[in-house]
Design an enzyme around this catalytic site. Sequence first.
Site, PDB file in Angstrom:
ATOM      1  NE  ARG A  38      -4.374  -1.402   1.694  1.00 26.54           N
ATOM      2  CZ  ARG A  38      -5.311  -1.791   2.549  1.00 26.54           C
ATOM      3  NH1 ARG A  38      -5.088  -1.736   3.844  1.00 26.54           N
ATOM      4  NH2 ARG A  38      -6.477  -2.205   2.109  1.00 26.54           N
ATOM      5  CE  LYS A 199     -21.537 -13.677   7.385  1.00 26.64           C
ATOM      6  NZ  LYS A 199     -21.095 -12.492   8.119  1.00 26.64           N
ATOM      7  N   GLY A 352      -8.688  -7.437  -0.629  1.00 24.82           N
ATOM      8  CA  GLY A 352      -9.015  -8.328   0.480  1.00 24.82           C
ATOM      9  C   GLY A 352      -8.296  -9.656   0.417  1.00 24.82           C
ATOM     10  N   GLY A 375     -13.007  -3.724   0.762  1.00 27.51           N
ATOM     11  CA  GLY A 375     -14.373  -3.208   0.872  1.00 27.51           C
ATOM     12  C   GLY A 375     -14.699  -2.248  -0.255  1.00 27.51           C
TER      13      GLY A 375
HETATM   14  P1  AMP Z   1     -14.460 -13.177   2.575  1.00 26.45           P
HETATM   15  O1  AMP Z   1     -13.842 -12.279   3.605  1.00 26.45           O
HETATM   16  O2  AMP Z   1     -15.934 -13.198   2.574  1.00 26.45           O
HETATM   17  O3  AMP Z   1     -13.851 -13.001   1.203  1.00 26.45           O
HETATM   18  O4  AMP Z   1     -14.090 -14.647   3.036  1.00 26.45           O
HETATM   19  C1  AMP Z   1     -12.796 -15.107   3.132  1.00 26.45           C
HETATM   20  C2  AMP Z   1     -12.779 -16.252   4.064  1.00 26.45           C
HETATM   21  O5  AMP Z   1     -13.650 -17.267   3.608  1.00 26.45           O
HETATM   22  C3  AMP Z   1     -11.420 -16.896   4.189  1.00 26.45           C
HETATM   23  O6  AMP Z   1     -10.939 -16.677   5.479  1.00 26.45           O
HETATM   24  C4  AMP Z   1     -11.685 -18.366   3.940  1.00 26.45           C
HETATM   25  O7  AMP Z   1     -11.043 -19.215   4.856  1.00 26.45           O
HETATM   26  C5  AMP Z   1     -13.181 -18.486   4.112  1.00 26.45           C
HETATM   27  N1  AMP Z   1     -13.734 -19.608   3.357  1.00 26.45           N
HETATM   28  C6  AMP Z   1     -13.552 -19.903   2.071  1.00 26.45           C
HETATM   29  N2  AMP Z   1     -14.165 -21.053   1.745  1.00 26.45           N
HETATM   30  C7  AMP Z   1     -14.757 -21.503   2.855  1.00 26.45           C
HETATM   31  C8  AMP Z   1     -15.535 -22.672   3.159  1.00 26.45           C
HETATM   32  N3  AMP Z   1     -15.821 -23.565   2.222  1.00 26.45           N
HETATM   33  N4  AMP Z   1     -15.980 -22.801   4.416  1.00 26.45           N
HETATM   34  C9  AMP Z   1     -15.695 -21.886   5.355  1.00 26.45           C
HETATM   35  N5  AMP Z   1     -14.964 -20.785   5.133  1.00 26.45           N
HETATM   36  C10 AMP Z   1     -14.497 -20.592   3.895  1.00 26.45           C
END
Ligand code: AMP
Length: 395
Positions: A38, A199, A352, A375
């Site tokens: 950054r 999510k 991210g 974000g």
């Molecule tokens: P995000 O911040 O929404 O992009 O999510 C990233 C996080 O999702 C990472 O820390 C991953 O470990 C988690 N992740 C990815 N795939 C899975 C899965 N199948 N089950 C649970 N967590 C997951």
Amino acid sequence: MLNKMTVEDIQVKGKKVLVRVDFNVPIDKGGHINDDRRIREALPTIKYLKNSGAKVILMSHLGRPKGKVNPEFSLKPIAESLSALLDQKVIFAEDVIGKDAFLKAEALKDGEVMLLENVRFHGEEEKNDKVFAKKLSSLGEIFVNDAFGTAHRAHASTAGIADYLPSAVGFLIKKELEVMGNALSNPERPLLAILGGAKVSDKIGVIENLLDKVDSILIGGGMAFTFLKAQKYDIGESLLEDDKVELAKSLLQKAIDKKVALILPMDVVVAKEFKNDTEFKVVTKENIPADMMGLDIGEETIKVFTNEIRKAKTIIWNGPMGVFEMNNFNKGTYAIAKAMAESKGTTIIGGGDSASAVEQLGFGDKMTHISTGGGASLEFLEGKILPGINVINDK
Ligand code: AMP
């Protein structure tokens, strides 16, 4: 084309230019910066301004000091790192709108660079307090925003300050907006989006907006299981957002209506527990055991997904395909990163976790663009207006 003023459109010689940068970098307890990307990304704007004879005053936040002075979140180590990168002493102000900042700002000579202490040492920063923003603005004569990572926040140093000064964006924000804007509005097709991460709820807006623009979408990561559930598969102990199953159904239908190929995993790596050292195996989506959870995409899915990447001319990726932090479940994320690195098309990583995965895996310099804002890039992909950019003077 970007319709906002940029640093190149303004006269800066001899002027005190307040530049909001995103120096929110990981620093360990010993003051060592673990990843200075950054800081390096802000260099083009800083160098341009100092070489044009401006008095450069940099401001940033670091971490979440919650409105209190806390040495743990001091920007001082960053002033040292920046001095080394610029090969020029960076003056450090021990406060933000205090005596030290004003005295040092007044004493600046053309071409000198100064860094203020953490703006979030003041609670008014995140509240976008008018009095604070005005005081901050009185340190300079021009406001330049180059902090893409915080452009989705309406804070005093990212937005409020623009009420009191003429403003422009820096080269980093310009690049972010042009690369991502182009990919959405005028891409070379096929345009492919790859979405993953934990999510669905975080990415609903992105999926909805992208369904109007892309040719295909690949969905992996934890969020894929809510979609598989919507298609009536048993997903065992996998991550599920029960209250989003209906929405997932409607997004699947919308994809059909819009003739967008929305592709879900056909096989997954399932594990007994959410940890690296546990029993795991690859199963098809029809055969997810009731007592196991999906933590990565399977081999067949990797083949299908990488094949889509090979066909695409523009690819936007946000969110890991599995729990890439654990060795046994990083194969899907690795394969996607590798396929994107090998692509001859335009490859964009929306900040991210996918950005850190790509850097960690050593593919960073193989991508067309890695966004510096997690974000912010998500909100941009959602089609939202980013306050830190909206406030900047139009051309
Ligand atoms: P995000 O911040 O929404 O992009 O999510 C990233 C996080 O999702 C990472 O820390 C991953 O470990 C988690 N992740 C990815 N795939 C899975 C899965 N199948 N089950 C649970 N967590 C997951």
